[in-house]
Design an enzyme around this catalytic site. Sequence first.
Site, PDB file in Angstrom:
ATOM      1  N   ASP A   3       0.834  -1.200   0.000  1.00 44.35           N
ATOM      2  CA  ASP A   3       0.000   0.000   0.000  1.00 44.35           C
ATOM      3  C   ASP A   3       0.875   1.259   0.000  1.00 44.35           C
ATOM      4  O   ASP A   3       1.897   1.317   0.689  1.00 44.35           O
ATOM      5  CB  ASP A   3      -0.878  -0.023   1.255  1.00 44.35           C
ATOM      6  CG  ASP A   3      -1.873   1.117   1.308  1.00 44.35           C
ATOM      7  OD1 ASP A   3      -2.721   1.208   0.414  1.00 44.35           O
ATOM      8  OD2 ASP A   3      -1.799   1.924   2.263  1.00 44.35           O
ATOM      9  N   GLU A  17      14.928 -15.182   0.666  1.00 44.97           N
ATOM     10  CA  GLU A  17      15.178 -16.211   1.675  1.00 44.97           C
ATOM     11  C   GLU A  17      14.171 -17.351   1.558  1.00 44.97           C
ATOM     12  O   GLU A  17      14.418 -18.458   2.044  1.00 44.97           O
ATOM     13  CB  GLU A  17      15.093 -15.606   3.078  1.00 44.97           C
ATOM     14  CG  GLU A  17      16.121 -14.522   3.372  1.00 44.97           C
ATOM     15  CD  GLU A  17      15.836 -13.810   4.696  1.00 44.97           C
ATOM     16  OE1 GLU A  17      14.987 -14.321   5.475  1.00 44.97           O
ATOM     17  OE2 GLU A  17      16.440 -12.759   4.941  1.00 44.97           O
TER      18      GLU A  17
END
Length: 600
Positions: free
Chosen positions: A223, A301
């Site tokens: 956002d 990751e």
Amino acid sequence: MSNPPVHSSGPTPTEWWADAVVYQIYPRSFADGNGDGMGDLRGVVERLPYLAKLGVDAIWLSPFYKSPQADAGYDVADYRQVDPLFGTLEDFDAMLADAHQRGLKVIVDLVPNHTSDEHVWFQEALASPPGSRQRNRYMFRPGKDEVAGSGDGNRAPNNWKSIFGGPAWTRITEADGSPGEWYLHLFDTKQPDLNWENPEVQEEMRSVLRFWLDRGVDGFRVDVAHGMVKEAGLPDWEGAAAMVEGTEVHREPMQPGDAPGAHTDQEEPHRAVSPTYPPSPFFDQDGVHDIYRDWHRVLEEYGSDRMMVAEAWVEPAERLARYVRQDEMQQAFNFDFLLAGWDAERMSESIDASLAAAASVGAPCTWVLSNHDTVRHSTRFGLKDPTTFPKGIAATDEQPDAALGLARARAATLISLALPGSAYLYQGEELGLPEYTTLPAEARQDPTFFRTRGAETGRDGCRVPLPWAAEQPGYGFSGSHSLTAAAPWLPQPESFGPHAADQQDGDPGSTLELYRAALAFRAERRLGRGSFAWADSHAPESGVLAFHNGDVMVIGNTGFASAPVPEGYTVALSSGLEPDSEWTGMQEVPVDCTVYLVKS
């Protein structure tokens, strides 16, 4: 005269998101699973079979986090908890597992520019003195003196205005009762901006990312992705920012009989202006890209198939492309295409610019026509000028031609779904839902309506709960609880009845079945990973968009005369005709219609 063909091609990444069709779920308005009148996660689970049948690849959920709901959940009080309105973390996990079993990826909203004023951090800041570690998590500043040297600090630190209307600064009262510092809120007073120069803020948001990635989410919609970083010194700025601006110069819409290419602009060609003009000191600062490079490393990751998509009202397209460089985000919403409206020239220009900008950084394009912040495109396209972009529509405003708007919306959808890249759908558009343009003022809940004292109608009209069953109370919004459920949190218009999902299911001429057919065709032909080239018959000055995606030809007719179907092609799908014998030997594309063509 037709424009010469313009050939563009984008990259073809192998990850799922490169060509995914993503369905936006606005949780409070999608489906109510417990009968309290508010949509929730159990409601989402109940409707996952519907979404799987629709043919989308992923869902994006607007915020469901713990929140006082001052801005419908975009004021987050706890990033790691589900608000009781929507269920529990266990409900989220169950929804996520069910979606994955059905082959649906799940994207969640992330709101990093600001928190709720009820977040524990902000409460600690209010209880702590100026200059404290707790205050430094937010944008607290001393005020300016009303009279130089008086020490009263009665004036805001600068003249910035809130995107929701009114000032962007609010003064607090200190713990001892004295007038205190001011805090920045680019949105509502209950949404204080975080201080992204603070390493503690940066580490906290990394932790939030990992919390949801550990639970198995596939990505994040970020956002206000062009926010967070503010210009050093927080200088005064005389402009006024908006999440999306209107239009700069009015053009009378083309009428039957007008000469092709005739314009009646008063000054210059009609075009959307920047959402912040002149450029603001708090949007699209270069420092935001350091944040996204950092987040990119966090996502890595977890493998190469996690993604981020930026909500960034940024122009030009080259500037937006910086958000999707190879070490930053994976996608950014293409609002330029949304703002083009029902206008072949503007759509053509946007497609060219968007594909070129995305290709320059090796990213796929995205295509979007509606979302929870915009008037639905089925309504916008029915206005006298189908390129305007109102900030909500009230009963006293121009009312759209519903049938015309829907015809154009269906046609625009076929155009967007045939373009290479990823597509985003807003819940209910597959039902052809219109904006609720006569929603009573007393029912409105959008803070923009109140902070502007009604000058902006706001976004409630596109957020009305969906109609699932025409003959049930609340149009079946509460599912099996409908007969005993509370009224939906926003009232639904009578016009929703014919649009209900149960009325369209199985009807070959319905908008729902058109979306299902278009999504199936897109998947079968792999249009999202295809190639793009304008066709010889492309003539946007005459209202005709025509392009090739692989061996599929698409013709969209926005003009006032039918467009010819080239020899050697047959119609595979049409936005304006039912799939029957009318397609056989079809030689012309009707006005306000798009067709998919395949070699005979």
